[in-house]
Structure formats: structure tokens, C-alpha cells
Design a protein around this motif. Structure first.
Motif, PDB file in Angstrom:
ATOM      1  N   SER A   8       0.827  -1.204   0.000  1.00  0.00           N
ATOM      2  CA  SER A   8       0.000   0.000   0.000  1.00  0.00           C
ATOM      3  C   SER A   8       0.861   1.254   0.000  1.00  0.00           C
ATOM      4  O   SER A   8       0.343   2.370  -0.004  1.00  0.00           O
ATOM      5  N   GLY A   9       2.178   1.084  -0.013  1.00  0.00           N
ATOM      6  CA  GLY A   9       3.082   2.241   0.034  1.00  0.00           C
ATOM      7  C   GLY A   9       3.575   2.641  -1.346  1.00  0.00           C
ATOM      8  O   GLY A   9       3.131   2.095  -2.367  1.00  0.00           O
ATOM      9  N   THR A  10       4.511   3.574  -1.356  1.00  0.00           N
ATOM     10  CA  THR A  10       4.955   4.201  -2.605  1.00  0.00           C
ATOM     11  C   THR A  10       5.636   3.188  -3.529  1.00  0.00           C
ATOM     12  O   THR A  10       5.192   2.956  -4.658  1.00  0.00           O
ATOM     13  N   VAL A  11       6.713   2.577  -3.073  1.00  0.00           N
ATOM     14  CA  VAL A  11       7.478   1.677  -3.941  1.00  0.00           C
ATOM     15  C   VAL A  11       6.758   0.334  -4.115  1.00  0.00           C
ATOM     16  O   VAL A  11       6.693  -0.212  -5.225  1.00  0.00           O
ATOM     17  N   ARG A  31      -1.755  -4.397   5.423  1.00  0.00           N
ATOM     18  CA  ARG A  31      -2.511  -4.584   6.674  1.00  0.00           C
ATOM     19  C   ARG A  31      -3.906  -4.014   6.581  1.00  0.00           C
ATOM     20  O   ARG A  31      -4.735  -4.282   7.439  1.00  0.00           O
ATOM     21  N   ARG A  35      -6.465  -0.072   1.442  1.00  0.00           N
ATOM     22  CA  ARG A  35      -5.343   0.717   0.911  1.00  0.00           C
ATOM     23  C   ARG A  35      -4.634   0.007  -0.249  1.00  0.00           C
ATOM     24  O   ARG A  35      -3.474   0.262  -0.541  1.00  0.00           O
ATOM     25  N   TYR A  50       3.248  -7.031  10.011  1.00  0.00           N
ATOM     26  CA  TYR A  50       4.543  -7.691  10.154  1.00  0.00           C
ATOM     27  C   TYR A  50       4.709  -8.315  11.547  1.00  0.00           C
ATOM     28  O   TYR A  50       5.588  -9.143  11.750  1.00  0.00           O
ATOM     29  N   THR A  70      10.065  -2.218   4.837  1.00  0.00           N
ATOM     30  CA  THR A  70       9.621  -1.930   6.198  1.00  0.00           C
ATOM     31  C   THR A  70       9.722  -0.423   6.411  1.00  0.00           C
ATOM     32  O   THR A  70      10.385   0.282   5.636  1.00  0.00           O
ATOM     33  N   SER A  98      16.290  -0.475   0.835  1.00  0.00           N
ATOM     34  CA  SER A  98      17.110   0.165   1.860  1.00  0.00           C
ATOM     35  C   SER A  98      17.219   1.657   1.515  1.00  0.00           C
ATOM     36  O   SER A  98      16.248   2.251   1.032  1.00  0.00           O
ATOM     37  N   GLN A 115      18.465   0.967   8.828  1.00  0.00           N
ATOM     38  CA  GLN A 115      18.586   0.367   7.489  1.00  0.00           C
ATOM     39  C   GLN A 115      19.827  -0.515   7.398  1.00  0.00           C
ATOM     40  O   GLN A 115      19.799  -1.566   6.767  1.00  0.00           O
ATOM     41  N   PHE A 137      13.163  10.175  -2.371  1.00  0.00           N
ATOM     42  CA  PHE A 137      12.165  10.015  -3.432  1.00  0.00           C
ATOM     43  C   PHE A 137      11.651  11.382  -3.892  1.00  0.00           C
ATOM     44  O   PHE A 137      11.364  12.265  -3.064  1.00  0.00           O
ATOM     45  N   ASN A 140       8.544  12.649  -2.188  1.00  0.00           N
ATOM     46  CA  ASN A 140       8.527  13.328  -0.883  1.00  0.00           C
ATOM     47  C   ASN A 140       7.971  14.749  -1.022  1.00  0.00           C
ATOM     48  O   ASN A 140       7.454  15.304  -0.061  1.00  0.00           O
TER      49      ASN A 140
HETATM   50  N1  LIG Z   1      11.033   8.405   1.195  1.00  0.00           N
HETATM   51  C1  LIG Z   1      12.287   8.450   0.825  1.00  0.00           C
HETATM   52  O1  LIG Z   1      12.801   9.472   0.353  1.00  0.00           O
HETATM   53  C2  LIG Z   1      13.150   7.219   0.965  1.00  0.00           C
HETATM   54  C3  LIG Z   1      14.442   7.251   0.418  1.00  0.00           C
HETATM   55  C4  LIG Z   1      15.244   6.111   0.552  1.00  0.00           C
HETATM   56  C5  LIG Z   1      14.762   4.986   1.213  1.00  0.00           C
HETATM   57  N2  LIG Z   1      13.490   5.000   1.730  1.00  0.00           N
HETATM   58  C6  LIG Z   1      13.021   3.794   2.438  1.00  0.00           C
HETATM   59  O2  LIG Z   1      11.863   3.302   1.799  1.00  0.00           O
HETATM   60  C7  LIG Z   1      11.084   2.581   2.761  1.00  0.00           C
HETATM   61  C8  LIG Z   1       9.652   3.030   2.693  1.00  0.00           C
HETATM   62  O3  LIG Z   1       9.183   2.770   1.392  1.00  0.00           O
HETATM   63  P1  LIG Z   1       7.913   3.507   0.795  1.00  0.00           P
HETATM   64  O4  LIG Z   1       8.123   4.989   0.888  1.00  0.00           O
HETATM   65  O5  LIG Z   1       7.615   2.866  -0.489  1.00  0.00           O
HETATM   66  O6  LIG Z   1       6.832   3.089   1.859  1.00  0.00           O
HETATM   67  P2  LIG Z   1       5.652   3.971   2.449  1.00  0.00           P
HETATM   68  O7  LIG Z   1       4.942   4.656   1.329  1.00  0.00           O
HETATM   69  O8  LIG Z   1       6.188   4.749   3.598  1.00  0.00           O
HETATM   70  O9  LIG Z   1       4.726   2.823   2.999  1.00  0.00           O
HETATM   71  C9  LIG Z   1       5.190   1.891   3.953  1.00  0.00           C
HETATM   72  C10 LIG Z   1       4.539   0.569   3.658  1.00  0.00           C
HETATM   73  O10 LIG Z   1       4.896  -0.372   4.684  1.00  0.00           O
HETATM   74  C11 LIG Z   1       3.681  -0.855   5.248  1.00  0.00           C
HETATM   75  N3  LIG Z   1       3.873  -1.167   6.664  1.00  0.00           N
HETATM   76  C12 LIG Z   1       4.446  -0.375   7.592  1.00  0.00           C
HETATM   77  N4  LIG Z   1       4.446  -0.996   8.787  1.00  0.00           N
HETATM   78  C13 LIG Z   1       3.832  -2.199   8.583  1.00  0.00           C
HETATM   79  C14 LIG Z   1       3.519  -3.281   9.439  1.00  0.00           C
HETATM   80  N5  LIG Z   1       3.830  -3.257  10.763  1.00  0.00           N
HETATM   81  N6  LIG Z   1       2.905  -4.351   8.910  1.00  0.00           N
HETATM   82  C15 LIG Z   1       2.579  -4.389   7.588  1.00  0.00           C
HETATM   83  N7  LIG Z   1       2.852  -3.380   6.726  1.00  0.00           N
HETATM   84  C16 LIG Z   1       3.469  -2.305   7.233  1.00  0.00           C
HETATM   85  C17 LIG Z   1       2.702   0.278   5.074  1.00  0.00           C
HETATM   86  O11 LIG Z   1       1.393  -0.184   5.264  1.00  0.00           O
HETATM   87  P3  LIG Z   1       0.194   0.839   5.668  1.00  0.00           P
HETATM   88  O12 LIG Z   1      -0.278   1.417   4.364  1.00  0.00           O
HETATM   89  O13 LIG Z   1      -0.800  -0.034   6.311  1.00  0.00           O
HETATM   90  O14 LIG Z   1       0.783   1.867   6.583  1.00  0.00           O
HETATM   91  C18 LIG Z   1       3.021   0.686   3.653  1.00  0.00           C
HETATM   92  O15 LIG Z   1       2.521  -0.218   2.728  1.00  0.00           O
HETATM   93  C19 LIG Z   1      11.707   2.850   4.122  1.00  0.00           C
HETATM   94  O16 LIG Z   1      12.492   1.749   4.472  1.00  0.00           O
HETATM   95  C20 LIG Z   1      12.565   4.081   3.862  1.00  0.00           C
HETATM   96  O17 LIG Z   1      13.650   4.164   4.759  1.00  0.00           O
HETATM   97  C21 LIG Z   1      12.673   6.078   1.610  1.00  0.00           C
END
Ligand SMILES: NC(=O)c1ccc[n+]([C@@H]2O[C@H](COP(=O)([O-])OP(=O)(O)OC[C@H]3O[C@@H](n4cnc5c(N)ncnc54)[C@H](OP(=O)(O)O)[C@@H]3O)[C@@H](O)[C@H]2O)c1
Length: 282
Positions: A8-11, A31, A35, A50, A70, A98, A115, A137, A140
């Protein structure tokens, strides 16, 4: 079968869409079924957290490769639980989302330390693994959307320090390669956009696309910290402020050719990302 966590998240959402487009059999772990990515990709769905070993067992059953996403730096147990479930289910390959800061020895904030630990959990799993290490990203900047709509001003810090921000769709496209093709085992991929941009330059791209002037107001470091602390728990706000401060030493400006090498086309530009997300800023 390929499992996408964080679906349900970005990537994760982009990865699910690209896997479905490529005709790959995929399962999404989320979860909250409300979403699901929109439009909903053709994929199986498992609902669970998780922290729920039963849900992880169901999610990993019959899976060959899994994207591990995560999001909670206070819970390194999440990566450990996903890796354990993957091993128990007989999965062969893990692709871990990561961050590029892990490769910077000067980066020692909470998020980067988490990480690094997560990477080590994956590396020591005994499974094939690929580490995806994106720079910040482009998405952001959706965090500016409400303020742009309301006031036409972006308030940020620092505003003149460049970052080679990456389109999360490129991160997802690389994830799909690593999940579905041979040749990526043991690799750690630095993933950046095609050029480094400052906040001021990103705002100029947005203003041009919107066809109206936008102002940039530089906060102080302390003001940024206070704004972050209104939204995030304090340790996380501190880590995010430390990450912002690292832009000042030029360490986030380096453009890396890996996205283009792996995808056989240039990395997507911020103006492309903006053109596809303009409605959020109107
Ligand atoms: N944003 C940046 O600029 C950037 C840059 C480099 C690396 N990153 C890394 O990218 C990762 C985040 O990726 P993203 O931005 O694609 O994700 P995101 O949009 O923040 O979404 C997080 C995802 O993880 C799920 N999640 C979180 N906790 C959970 C749990 N306890 N059980 C099941 N699912 C869970 C969320 O579900 P829900 O929808 O239910 O919350 C959602 O699907 C992080 O590790 C971050 O450090 C981010």
C-alpha cells in the motif's frame, strides 16, 4: 509467485503495478485492504501486519522472491520476521528496499542505523539478496502539496543544497528486474535520479508546470526540527533533520548511472514525475 510487502506504500504499490503489467504472478501483503494500490493490480492479496507470524506464513507460502519494505525504525524485528518467514517458506530471493545513506560512513542517524541493521539481517539470511539503495524520493515533495495549494509557498530547509532525488517508479522498475531476472544476487544498487536538484529548483519546476509563481521560504534548522516533531515521534524527527542537514555537505548530490544501466533508459526526471502528479498541487 512473487510477494510484494509494503504494497500500500509508494514503492510497493508501483512494484505491484509493474509486476502485473509484466504478467508476473504476484501476491500483495498489506494490513488494510482498503489501501490497495489504485488501480488495483491483478494480484493475490494477504492481509496482515509484520507482527503477525501467521499472516507472514500465509504471505510467504509458495513464494520464490519477495520485496521487503519496512517503515518503522523503532521495529528492526519487522525485517527479522519477514526474513524468518521467507526462509521457513523456502523462498529463494529477497529484494530489500534500503537507502543510499547506508553507504555514507558519516551518516549515523536513527533511520540509517536501522537500514544498516536491516541490510545485515537480509545479507545473513542465507538467501539470494539484492539491496536497493535509493536517494530521497521525488514523491517526498507531495509533502509540500497542501501548503502550495493553500499559500503558494514552500517552507523548507536547506533550500539551496542539491539532492539527486529519484522517481520511486524507477526504484520499483529496478525492484522488478531484481525480483524476476537472474544476475542481481549479492548486488547493492545505488539509485538516483538523472540530476541533482535543490529545493528551490524543484519548486521552480513545479511553478512552471502549474503555470503560476510559487515562493520559497527558507526555515532555520531549528524551525524544520520543530515542524518535523509536530508530525513524527522525536527520535524520528531528529533523524529526518540530520538527513536534511547532510544535504549541505554535497554528499547527496552525486548522480549514479545504475538506474540507466539496469533499465536501459535514462532515469526519470523530476519534471516527468511532476507532470504525472500535478493534480495534487492544484
Ligand atoms: N522516502 C524516501 O525518500 C526514501 C528514500 C530512501 C529509502 N526509503 C526507504 O523506503 C522505505 C519506505 O518505502 P515507501 O516509501 O515505499 O513506503 P511507504 O509509502 O512509507 O509505505 C510503507 C509501507 O509499509 C507498510 N507497513 C508499515 N508498517 C507495517 C507493518 N507493521 N505491517 C505491515 N505493513 C506495514 C505500510 O502499510 P500501511 O499502508 O498499512 O501503513 C506501507 O505499505 C523505508 O524503508 C525508507 O527508509 C525512503
Amino acid at each position: 509467485m512473487i510477494l510484494v510487502t509494503g504494497a500500500s506504500g509508494t514503492v510497493g504499490g508501483e512494484t505491484a503495478r509493474l509486476l502485473a503489467e509484466g504478467g508476473h504472478r504476484a501476491r500483495l501483503l498489506l494490513r488494510d485492504p482498503a489501501r490497495l494500490p489504485d488501480p488495483r493490480p491483478a494480484a493475490e492479496v494477504v492481509v496482515g501486519d509484520y507482527d503477525d507470524p501467521e499472516a507472514l506464513r500465509a504471505a510467504m507460502s509458495g513464494v520464490r522472491a519477495a520485496l521487503i519494505v519496512t517503515a518503522d525504525p523503532s521495529a528492526p524485528r519487522h525485517d527479522a520476521a519477514l526474513v524468518r518467514a521467507a526462509r521457513q517458506a523456502g523462498a529463494r530471493r529477497l529484494v530489500k528496499l534500503s537507502a543510499l545513506a547506508v553507504a555514507n560512513p558519516a551518516a549515523d542517524d536513527l533511520i540509517t542505523r536501522w537500514q544498516r541493521e536491516a541490510e545485515e539481517t537480509v545479507r545473513s539470511s542465507g538467501l539470494e539478496y539484492t539491496l536497493l539503495r535509493p536517494r530521497a524520493f521525488m514523491s517526498n515533495t507531495l509533502g509540500w502539496a497542501e501548503e502550495i495549494r493553500r499559500t503558494g509557498t514552500v517552507r523548507a530547509w536547506p533550500v539551496d543544497a542539491p539532492s539527486a532525488c529519484v522517481d520511486p517508479r524507477d526504484v520499483a522498475a529496478v525492484a522488478v528486474r531484481a525480483l524476476t531476472e537472474p544476475g542481481h544476487a549479492g548486488c547493492a544498487y545505488p539509485l538516483t535520479g538523472p540530476r541533482a536538484l535543490t529545493v528551490r529548483q524543484q519548486v521552480a519546476v513545479l511553478a512552471h508546470a502549474l503555470g503560476r509563481p510559487l515562493a520559497v521560504e527558507e526555515l532555520s534548522e531549528g524551525e524544520l526540527r520543530r515542524r518535523l516533531a509536530r508530525r513524527w515521534p522525536e527520535p524520528l524527527a531528529d533523524a529526518l533533520a540530520e538527513m536534511a542537514a547532510r544535504r549541505l555537505d554535497g554528499g547527496t548530490a552525486r548522480v549514479d548511472p545504475t538506474v540507466e544501466k539496469l533499465l536501459g533508459r535514462p532515469a526519470r526526471d523530476y519534471s516527468q514525475w511532476v507532470s504525472e502528479h500535478l493534480s495534487a498541487f492544484r
